[in-house]
Design a protein around this motif. Structure first.
Motif, PDB file in Angstrom:
ATOM      1  N   UNK A   3     -27.388   8.560 -18.359  1.00  0.00           N
ATOM      2  CA  UNK A   3     -27.045   7.430 -18.695  1.00  0.00           C
ATOM      3  C   UNK A   3     -25.580   7.499 -19.690  1.00  0.00           C
ATOM      4  N   UNK A   4     -24.467   7.927 -19.175  1.00  0.00           N
ATOM      5  CA  UNK A   4     -23.258   8.137 -19.715  1.00  0.00           C
ATOM      6  C   UNK A   4     -22.855   6.825 -19.935  1.00  0.00           C
ATOM      7  N   UNK A   5     -23.032   5.875 -19.334  1.00  0.00           N
ATOM      8  CA  UNK A   5     -22.538   4.642 -19.646  1.00  0.00           C
ATOM      9  C   UNK A   5     -23.044   4.046 -20.857  1.00  0.00           C
ATOM     10  N   UNK A   6     -24.441   4.350 -20.957  1.00  0.00           N
ATOM     11  CA  UNK A   6     -25.179   3.751 -22.093  1.00  0.00           C
ATOM     12  C   UNK A   6     -24.608   4.508 -23.423  1.00  0.00           C
ATOM     13  N   UNK A   7     -24.574   5.679 -23.247  1.00  0.00           N
ATOM     14  CA  UNK A   7     -24.035   6.577 -24.572  1.00  0.00           C
ATOM     15  C   UNK A   7     -22.693   6.109 -24.826  1.00  0.00           C
ATOM     16  N   UNK A   8     -21.654   5.942 -24.123  1.00  0.00           N
ATOM     17  CA  UNK A   8     -20.571   5.665 -24.365  1.00  0.00           C
ATOM     18  C   UNK A   8     -20.236   4.186 -24.989  1.00  0.00           C
ATOM     19  N   UNK A  10     -22.694   3.195 -27.051  1.00  0.00           N
ATOM     20  CA  UNK A  10     -23.505   3.263 -28.392  1.00  0.00           C
ATOM     21  C   UNK A  10     -21.941   3.618 -29.303  1.00  0.00           C
ATOM     22  N   UNK A  11     -21.130   4.690 -28.849  1.00  0.00           N
ATOM     23  CA  UNK A  11     -20.131   4.715 -29.620  1.00  0.00           C
ATOM     24  C   UNK A  11     -19.182   3.779 -29.691  1.00  0.00           C
ATOM     25  N   UNK A  12     -18.692   3.120 -28.661  1.00  0.00           N
ATOM     26  CA  UNK A  12     -18.096   1.832 -28.608  1.00  0.00           C
ATOM     27  C   UNK A  12     -18.596   0.848 -29.533  1.00  0.00           C
ATOM     28  N   UNK A  13     -19.894   0.728 -29.655  1.00  0.00           N
ATOM     29  CA  UNK A  13     -20.725  -0.204 -30.545  1.00  0.00           C
ATOM     30  C   UNK A  13     -20.362   0.025 -32.138  1.00  0.00           C
ATOM     31  N   UNK A  17     -18.334  -2.065 -34.888  1.00  0.00           N
ATOM     32  CA  UNK A  17     -19.013  -2.459 -35.909  1.00  0.00           C
ATOM     33  C   UNK A  17     -17.941  -2.079 -37.295  1.00  0.00           C
ATOM     34  N   UNK A  18     -17.209  -0.920 -37.329  1.00  0.00           N
ATOM     35  CA  UNK A  18     -16.357  -0.427 -38.113  1.00  0.00           C
ATOM     36  C   UNK A  18     -15.241  -1.539 -38.484  1.00  0.00           C
ATOM     37  N   UNK A  19     -14.885  -2.027 -37.052  1.00  0.00           N
ATOM     38  CA  UNK A  19     -13.614  -2.639 -36.846  1.00  0.00           C
ATOM     39  C   UNK A  19     -14.072  -3.941 -37.638  1.00  0.00           C
ATOM     40  N   UNK A  20     -15.043  -4.444 -37.267  1.00  0.00           N
ATOM     41  CA  UNK A  20     -15.256  -5.905 -38.032  1.00  0.00           C
ATOM     42  C   UNK A  20     -15.480  -5.662 -39.453  1.00  0.00           C
ATOM     43  N   UNK A  21     -16.307  -4.519 -39.781  1.00  0.00           N
ATOM     44  CA  UNK A  21     -16.153  -4.514 -41.437  1.00  0.00           C
ATOM     45  C   UNK A  21     -14.793  -4.699 -42.080  1.00  0.00           C
ATOM     46  N   UNK A  22     -13.903  -3.667 -41.517  1.00  0.00           N
ATOM     47  CA  UNK A  22     -12.647  -3.475 -41.954  1.00  0.00           C
ATOM     48  C   UNK A  22     -11.790  -5.011 -41.996  1.00  0.00           C
ATOM     49  N   UNK A  23     -12.333  -5.802 -40.853  1.00  0.00           N
ATOM     50  CA  UNK A  23     -11.746  -7.197 -40.754  1.00  0.00           C
ATOM     51  C   UNK A  23     -12.202  -8.238 -41.807  1.00  0.00           C
ATOM     52  N   UNK A  24     -13.370  -8.076 -42.017  1.00  0.00           N
ATOM     53  CA  UNK A  24     -14.099  -8.704 -43.348  1.00  0.00           C
ATOM     54  C   UNK A  24     -13.266  -8.344 -44.573  1.00  0.00           C
ATOM     55  N   UNK A  25     -13.095  -6.914 -44.793  1.00  0.00           N
ATOM     56  CA  UNK A  25     -12.466  -6.442 -46.042  1.00  0.00           C
ATOM     57  C   UNK A  25     -11.365  -7.195 -45.888  1.00  0.00           C
ATOM     58  N   UNK A  26     -10.413  -7.123 -44.721  1.00  0.00           N
ATOM     59  CA  UNK A  26      -9.246  -7.615 -44.918  1.00  0.00           C
ATOM     60  C   UNK A  26      -9.085  -9.146 -45.206  1.00  0.00           C
ATOM     61  N   UNK A 339     -27.134  -6.288 -32.415  1.00  0.00           N
ATOM     62  CA  UNK A 339     -25.472  -6.717 -32.314  1.00  0.00           C
ATOM     63  C   UNK A 339     -25.001  -5.789 -30.814  1.00  0.00           C
ATOM     64  N   UNK A 340     -24.362  -6.972 -30.210  1.00  0.00           N
ATOM     65  CA  UNK A 340     -24.111  -6.579 -29.148  1.00  0.00           C
ATOM     66  C   UNK A 340     -24.924  -6.152 -27.726  1.00  0.00           C
ATOM     67  N   UNK A 341     -26.299  -6.660 -28.335  1.00  0.00           N
ATOM     68  CA  UNK A 341     -27.373  -6.494 -27.230  1.00  0.00           C
ATOM     69  C   UNK A 341     -27.112  -7.181 -25.781  1.00  0.00           C
ATOM     70  N   UNK A 342     -26.382  -8.163 -25.796  1.00  0.00           N
ATOM     71  CA  UNK A 342     -26.092  -8.664 -24.690  1.00  0.00           C
ATOM     72  C   UNK A 342     -25.436  -7.848 -23.900  1.00  0.00           C
ATOM     73  N   UNK A 343     -24.581  -7.271 -24.461  1.00  0.00           N
ATOM     74  CA  UNK A 343     -23.696  -6.461 -23.484  1.00  0.00           C
ATOM     75  C   UNK A 343     -24.553  -5.208 -23.041  1.00  0.00           C
TER      76      UNK A 343
END
Lengths: 370, 522
Positions: A3-8, A10-13, A17-26, A339-343
């Motif tokens: 299940x490479x696709x699903x593992x990838x 998870x990393x993407x997710x 999450x980090x990007x959104x957090x930094x955006x909120x911080x910004x 979070x992103x469970x739809x995707x």
């Protein structure tokens, strides 16, 4: 791996999450900083590069601050893997630090041995206190979460009592103990920085915990119990014992972290509150998805943010509390299963459909023979 | 038949769960106004999933749902209820500490004039009104925890009716009822039907279906297997469509040569938390080299019996010994070390750790063995070798030993369980519903292995609700009814469905003398 696709994904997710957090911080930074550009530079770049050159001292500071949260992160990782939501890391850190401090002050020993004995004592005591919530959980089925959380305050106020009434250095203005004997201090790895050899101990601990969790029968039992307790019981594992073990090991790691932090960074005991490493350890463990190998990376990330926020508050007038907000946001997005469970669901559906098609092709082939 | 007659239309429904299991694949399901429509299928056929989507508890991945000619998106039970759909769950959704009337109005409480307090009198009135109107007698003032199961079910039905349901989904409503209660329920259901209600009846009991339903839809392995007028299809045809095999899988086996008694059970008694006597003086012996089958309608004490033998529960009285050593109340480690293996009925709860790898699941009972450890560390080489060998020997279809076990199909999950349980050199194998809900090839495989192990000298206790299975595999057989042994047959070749059915349903009972045949020595 399967299940490479699903593992990838998870990393993407995680990155999202980090990007959104930094955006909120910004957004918050833009609102509260006089010079948002400078604030952002402090947060993101200055921890490693300042004035066009590598900020060596700051880098060492970041590494140094990783030390205690690697330990608490590992502690949480072991306990959460067994599905034990023990939040007592905080108390175990403080107690480990305090016991190590007492030994460093009152029991003279040879250089080297002294520090080791003090750390060992902190480790053992950290493990011992965790027996309390663990045994109450196993024998009385009381929530280890509530119990350990309350225990933190029992430990803190007990230590404060001893600090104020039994061991204070009255010659000082602030409440603190007598200074540690030189023999007990953990030497610095790099002179004139905060980075002590404790960092190496933290990395070694990471490797040991990784081995423990994935290469020993106890770590295996801890993980299986975390996945399915009924299954583990039915398979013949000693579920109660392993649940206690996981929390004792968690307490030992936290206690060791407290002792190493105390002897590596301070020369007298002056914590008057829970130090906060236990809480941060939870964030670290969640970022690392309870995988011990990922703990140092997660700790680096948190430590880096910490340092960035500190620089922001010094040079750009942004309140240091920002770090808590960023942590909270990351925590939310990481912990939020949906979070992103739809995707994710779309990916799962796609995989399942491919499987079904494959199966149909296979059965069609067999059908030809029948 | 025009579409106007159809109150429920589910078209091309596919549901893929987050764990990748496709529970429904392009299912069509249509229900006419005012009929009792049966939804049939084996466990795991996707009946519950389909109904959960109709009640808004799950959302379909693909397909559309049309209620009364209107295309709807049922994103929650609240919306489903507003469309006139009500569901009576198999496990009641009632608050035990509240009274019947309070449960009836939960979430839609009539208020006092001051809008603050519940108008309890009004709640009682509502309850009594509906109770009378639909001929469903309940006591409004009784606490739910004190009333019998049959009445709880009526409260559930009334609850749905009070909320305006015109379409009622009943999820295996008779599973928890006694015969009389079932008869009563059927009368009430027919009464509801006469008043124009539409009923969807989930079950796999053929007799009940024949008795009260008008039409039936059959699912198998998540797929639609057709819709039929109940009167025009025979039980045999239904069972063929449900199970997908009309040939009784026959297993070749030599005559058993039983020797010493391995498992000796005497006078086991157990009363469950609802004060029902589940085990009533159960005694039997299982000998080395034989397969002793336990047949019976589910819920007649078989599950409890197995639980006792593996210390997942403790009996009130009695003894159970393996080669003379007590197993009751002993840790599972000790029981396993005596040489006892268990294929558990609930494989997802006890059989596997779904998020673990195949290897981790194969090693769960033996990870602490010397063979797999070098001092404190695992001997990974030995583990990998043995896992790969087991995967090969037991024909587990997977990509590698590192694959997550929960991602495999039911049959392959069961093969993992069986591989582990059969490979520990057991002297006693307890197989509880070993082939439930899995594909035919896996069933055949497991049957062969069971026979092989028994002929090689293991004692096998086979518990199964599948008549074909127990009759084919067992050398001798016990039938359980209502917590007691109803019959013992030394030789299973004389048996057929009719004889078994009479004992299973309690129509017949052997004498104590006949049953004592299952005790060998002492």
């Amino acid at each position: 791996m399967e299940n490479k696709r699903q593992n990838m994904f998870e990393i993407f997710r995680g990155f999202i999450a980090i990007a959104i957090a930094i955006l909120v911080a910004f957004i918050l930074i833009v609102i509260c900083a006089d010079d948002p550009g400078k604030a952002l530079e402090c947060l993101l770049i200055r921890p490693i590069i300042s004035n066009g050159a590598l900020n060596v001292k700051s880098i060492f500071t970041i590494l140094a601050r990783m030390t205690p949260i690697i330990f608490t992160g590992l502690a949480v990782c072991v306990m959460f893997s067994a599905n034990q939501f023990n939040l007592g890391g905080e108390g175990a850190v403080m107690l480990g630090g305090f016991i190590a401090a007492l030994i460093a002050i009152y029991l003279p020993m040879a250089t080297g041995v002294h520090a080791l004995v003090a750390i060992l004592a902190g480790t053992i005591v950290g493990g011992l206190v965790m027996i309390v919530p663990a045994v109450i959980k196993v024998k009385l089925k009381a929530s280890e979460m509530v119990c350990s959380l309350m225990m933190n305050y029992v430990i803190m106020f007990t230590i404060l009592h001893f600090l104020n009434n039994v061991f204070p250095d009255r010659s000082k203005g602030a409440t603190q103990t007598y200074p540690f004997l030189e023999t007990a201090l953990i030497p610095k790895m790099v002179p004139n920085t905060e980075l002590a050899w404790g960092f190496v101990a933290a990395i070694i601990a990471t490797i040991l915990v990784a081995f423990f969790m994935y290469r020993t029968r106890w770590g295996y039992s801890i993980r299986m119990i975390g996945i399915n307790e009924s299954f583990s019981k039915y398979s013949g594992m000693k579920v109660g014992g392993i649940i206690i073990l996981s929390q004792v090991i968690g307490g030992m790691l936290a206690g060791m972290g407290g002792a190493i932090e105390m002897l590596g960074r301070y020369n007298t005991f002056l914590w008057k509150d829970l130090p906060g490493y236990g809480w941060t350890g939870i964030t670290v463990a969640i970022l690392a998805k309870n995988n011990p190998v990922m703990i140092p990376l997660a700790a680096l990330f948190i430590s880096y943010l910490n340092r960035g926020c500190e620089l922001m508050s010094i040079y750009a007038g942004v309140p240091a509390e920002m770090i808590d907000i960023i942590q909270a946001v990351i925590f939310l997005f990481f912990a939020a299963e949906h979070f992103l469970s739809g995707t994710r669901q779309k990916i799962v559906v796609k995989d399942a459909k491919e499987e079904m098609q494959k199966k149909e092709l296979a059965t069609a082939g067999e059908g030809g023979n029948a | 038949m025009s579409d106007n007659d159809l109150v429920v239309q589910m078209k091309g429904i596919t549901k893929v769960y987050p764990n990748g299991i496709a529970a429904n694949q392009g299912v069509d399901f249509n229900v006419k106004r005012g009929e009792i429509h049966a939804l049939m299928g084996e466990n795991g056929a996707g009946k519950s999933t389909l109904m959960k989507m109709l009640f808004g508890l799950e959302q379909p991945t693909e397909g559309e749902i049309i209620i009364n000619g209107e295309k709807v998106s049922l994103s929650s039970p609240t919306i489903a209820i507003s469309k006139g759909i009500g569901m009576v769950h198999q496990h009641f959704m009632l608050v035990p500490s509240l009274t019947v009337a309070e449960n009836m109005v939960l979430g839609m409480e009539p208020k006092q004039g001051n809008k603050l307090f519940i108008n309890y009198k009004k709640a009682v009135e509502i309850t009594e009104e509906y109770s009378k109107k639909y001929n469903l007698y309940v006591d409004p003032h009784a606490k739910v925890r004190d009333i019998p199961v049959g009445m709880k079910q009526k409260v559930e039905i009334l609850k749905a009716l009070v909320r305006g349901a015109r379409i009622l989904i009943l999820d295996e409503p008779t599973a928890v009822l006694t015969t009389q209660e079932t008869e009563e329920l059927f009368k009430e259901l027919i009464h509801l039907k006469e008043q124009g209600y539409t009923l969807i009846f989930i079950s796999h009991k053929l007799n009940e279906i024949k008795q009260i339903t008008d039409r039936l839809t059959i699912l198998r392995g998540g797929k639609f297997m057709g819709v039929h007028e109940t009167a025009e299809i025979s039980k045999e045809e239904i069972s063929h469509l449900m199970v997908g095999r009309d040939v009784v899988l026959s297993v070749e086996k030599e005559q058993a040569q039983p020797t010493d008694v391995v498992l000796r059970v005497r006078d086991l008694e157990y009363t469950n938390e609802w004060n029902k006597k589940m085990l009533d003086k159960i005694s039997f012996d299982v000998r080395k080299g034989e397969i002793l089958g336990i047949a019976g309608v589910e819920g007649n004490g078989q599950r409890e019996l197995v639980e006792m033998l593996f210390n997942l529960n403790v009996p009130d009285n009695g003894s159970a010994k393996v080669n003379g050593k007590n197993v009751l109340g002993r840790p599972q480690r000790e029981i396993r070390d005596m040489g006892v293996s268990l294929i558990p009925e609930d494989r997802m709860t006890f059989g596997i750790a779904g998020a673990g790898t195949i290897e981790e699941n194969l090693m769960s009972d033996r990870a602490a063995n010397k063979k797999y450890n070098n001092g404190p560390l695992f001997n990974l080489k030995a583990m990998h070798e043995d896992s790969d060998q087991l995967i090969k020997d037991y024909n587990v279809l997977c990509k590698s030993r590192k694959q997550q076990v929960g991602m495999l199909s039911g049959g392959n999950i069961q093969k993992v369980v069986v591989a582990r349980e059969f490979s520990s050199d057991p002297i006693l194998i307890i197989a509880d519903q070993p082939t439930r809900g899995i594909d035919v090839s896996a069933i055949e495989f497991i049957h062969k292995k069971l026979v092989q192990l028994s002929r090689e000298g293991a004692a096998v206790l086979l518990v199964s609700a599948d008549l074909n299975e127990v009759m084919e595999l067992s050398d001798s057989l016990i039938i359980m009814n209502n917590g007691r042994i109803a019959a013992y047959f030394e030789d299973t070749s004389v048996l057929n469905d009719t004889i078994m059915g009479e004992y299973m349903l309690g129509l017949k009972q052997q004498s104590d003398e006949e049953i004592r045949g299952v005790l060998h020595g002492e």
